[in-house]
Design an enzyme around this catalytic site. Structure first.
Site, PDB file in Angstrom:
ATOM      1  N   ASP A  33       0.857  -1.192   0.000  1.00  0.00           N
ATOM      2  CA  ASP A  33       0.000   0.000   0.000  1.00  0.00           C
ATOM      3  C   ASP A  33       0.894   1.245   0.000  1.00  0.00           C
ATOM      4  O   ASP A  33       1.866   1.329   0.737  1.00  0.00           O
ATOM      5  CB  ASP A  33      -0.903  -0.007   1.239  1.00  0.00           C
ATOM      6  CG  ASP A  33      -2.062   0.959   1.096  1.00  0.00           C
ATOM      7  OD1 ASP A  33      -3.215   0.491   1.026  1.00  0.00           O
ATOM      8  OD2 ASP A  33      -1.825   2.192   1.036  1.00  0.00           O
ATOM      9  N   ILE A  34       0.534   2.195  -0.849  1.00  0.00           N
ATOM     10  CA  ILE A  34       1.361   3.395  -1.016  1.00  0.00           C
ATOM     11  C   ILE A  34       1.217   4.364   0.174  1.00  0.00           C
ATOM     12  O   ILE A  34       2.108   5.177   0.435  1.00  0.00           O
ATOM     13  CB  ILE A  34       0.974   4.083  -2.365  1.00  0.00           C
ATOM     14  CG1 ILE A  34       2.123   4.863  -2.952  1.00  0.00           C
ATOM     15  CG2 ILE A  34      -0.261   4.951  -2.229  1.00  0.00           C
ATOM     16  CD1 ILE A  34       1.891   5.291  -4.405  1.00  0.00           C
ATOM     17  N   GLN A  96     -14.518   2.635   1.091  1.00  0.00           N
ATOM     18  CA  GLN A  96     -13.706   2.156  -0.039  1.00  0.00           C
ATOM     19  C   GLN A  96     -13.362   3.328  -0.960  1.00  0.00           C
ATOM     20  O   GLN A  96     -14.238   4.102  -1.346  1.00  0.00           O
ATOM     21  CB  GLN A  96     -14.477   1.084  -0.827  1.00  0.00           C
ATOM     22  CG  GLN A  96     -13.668   0.487  -1.974  1.00  0.00           C
ATOM     23  CD  GLN A  96     -14.425  -0.612  -2.743  1.00  0.00           C
ATOM     24  OE1 GLN A  96     -15.582  -0.898  -2.443  1.00  0.00           O
ATOM     25  NE2 GLN A  96     -13.781  -1.203  -3.724  1.00  0.00           N
ATOM     26  N   HIS A 102     -10.265  -5.395  -2.977  1.00  0.00           N
ATOM     27  CA  HIS A 102      -8.935  -5.666  -2.421  1.00  0.00           C
ATOM     28  C   HIS A 102      -9.029  -5.977  -0.941  1.00  0.00           C
ATOM     29  O   HIS A 102      -9.936  -5.521  -0.245  1.00  0.00           O
ATOM     30  CB  HIS A 102      -7.981  -4.493  -2.666  1.00  0.00           C
ATOM     31  CG  HIS A 102      -8.543  -3.165  -2.277  1.00  0.00           C
ATOM     32  ND1 HIS A 102      -9.426  -2.481  -3.069  1.00  0.00           N
ATOM     33  CD2 HIS A 102      -8.382  -2.415  -1.169  1.00  0.00           C
ATOM     34  CE1 HIS A 102      -9.779  -1.358  -2.482  1.00  0.00           C
ATOM     35  NE2 HIS A 102      -9.168  -1.294  -1.323  1.00  0.00           N
ATOM     36  N   PHE A 103      -8.044  -6.743  -0.493  1.00  0.00           N
ATOM     37  CA  PHE A 103      -7.936  -7.122   0.917  1.00  0.00           C
ATOM     38  C   PHE A 103      -6.706  -6.443   1.488  1.00  0.00           C
ATOM     39  O   PHE A 103      -5.604  -6.575   0.934  1.00  0.00           O
ATOM     40  CB  PHE A 103      -7.795  -8.652   1.050  1.00  0.00           C
ATOM     41  CG  PHE A 103      -9.002  -9.406   0.564  1.00  0.00           C
ATOM     42  CD1 PHE A 103      -9.976  -9.833   1.453  1.00  0.00           C
ATOM     43  CD2 PHE A 103      -9.172  -9.673  -0.786  1.00  0.00           C
ATOM     44  CE1 PHE A 103     -11.097 -10.527   1.007  1.00  0.00           C
ATOM     45  CE2 PHE A 103     -10.293 -10.366  -1.248  1.00  0.00           C
ATOM     46  CZ  PHE A 103     -11.255 -10.788  -0.345  1.00  0.00           C
ATOM     47  N   HIS A 104      -6.899  -5.727   2.587  1.00  0.00           N
ATOM     48  CA  HIS A 104      -5.769  -5.091   3.273  1.00  0.00           C
ATOM     49  C   HIS A 104      -5.212  -6.062   4.309  1.00  0.00           C
ATOM     50  O   HIS A 104      -5.985  -6.623   5.107  1.00  0.00           O
ATOM     51  CB  HIS A 104      -6.234  -3.857   4.056  1.00  0.00           C
ATOM     52  CG  HIS A 104      -6.804  -2.752   3.246  1.00  0.00           C
ATOM     53  ND1 HIS A 104      -6.094  -1.612   2.935  1.00  0.00           N
ATOM     54  CD2 HIS A 104      -8.041  -2.568   2.717  1.00  0.00           C
ATOM     55  CE1 HIS A 104      -6.868  -0.784   2.246  1.00  0.00           C
ATOM     56  NE2 HIS A 104      -8.054  -1.339   2.098  1.00  0.00           N
TER      57      HIS A 104
END
Ligand code: 5GP
Length: 137
Positions: A33-34, A96, A102-104
């Protein structure tokens, strides 16, 4: 709502935007993740074009969660963390921000999570964490 193939993750999947990847196969991509909410914050996405978990074909959901588990184990080993928050936001109303499911995976505690998608991380540091995770996969 129709899937927007110009969303950031669709562009990352097509190689139009860069990402610090930790795992990829024909159905799933995992990358850093950025704007991490904790050190080692990683995203796992199916390649199929679904906006939310509710739109995702069950067989893709089943496969993706296997990779979520695989990457979680690598994060645990590589970063020597004890707890990992698995977060999945389905819908703008849930918070979201990127319309590709997506899954964090966030090595942290639910009581200590950093602010969501708020601050750019140090990309060199993120790259170094990614190398460790990759080595543990
Ligand atoms: P959501 O709010 O949709 O659950 O999470 C989207 C996540 O994507 C956020 O944690 C945010 O930091 C991350 N993100 C947004 N843009 C980019 C990007 O261009 N590259 C990467 N690697 N992550 C991004």
């Amino acid at each position: 709502m129709a899937y927007d193939d110009q969303n950031i993750f669709a562009r990352i999947l097509r190689g139009e935007l860069p990402a610090i990847k930790v795992y990829e196969d024909e159905r799933v991509l995992a990358f850093m993740d950025i704007m991490p909410q904790a050190e080692g914050h990683t995203l796992v996405i199916p390649k199929s074009p679904a906006i939310t978990l509710l739109d995702l074909a069950p067989e893709e959901a089943a496969y993706t969660i296997q990779i979520v588990q695989k990457v979680a184990k690598a994060i645990e080993t590589a970063l020597q963390v004890e707890g990992i928050v698995l977060m999945q936001l389905s819908g703008v109303a849930a918070g979201q921000t990127v319309p590709h499911v997506h899954f964090h995976l966030i090595p942290s505690s639910v009581h200590e999570l950093g602010k969501h998608a708020a601050q750019m991380g140090d990309q060199d540091k993120i790259r170094a964490l990614a190398e460790k995770i990759k080595a543990a996969l």
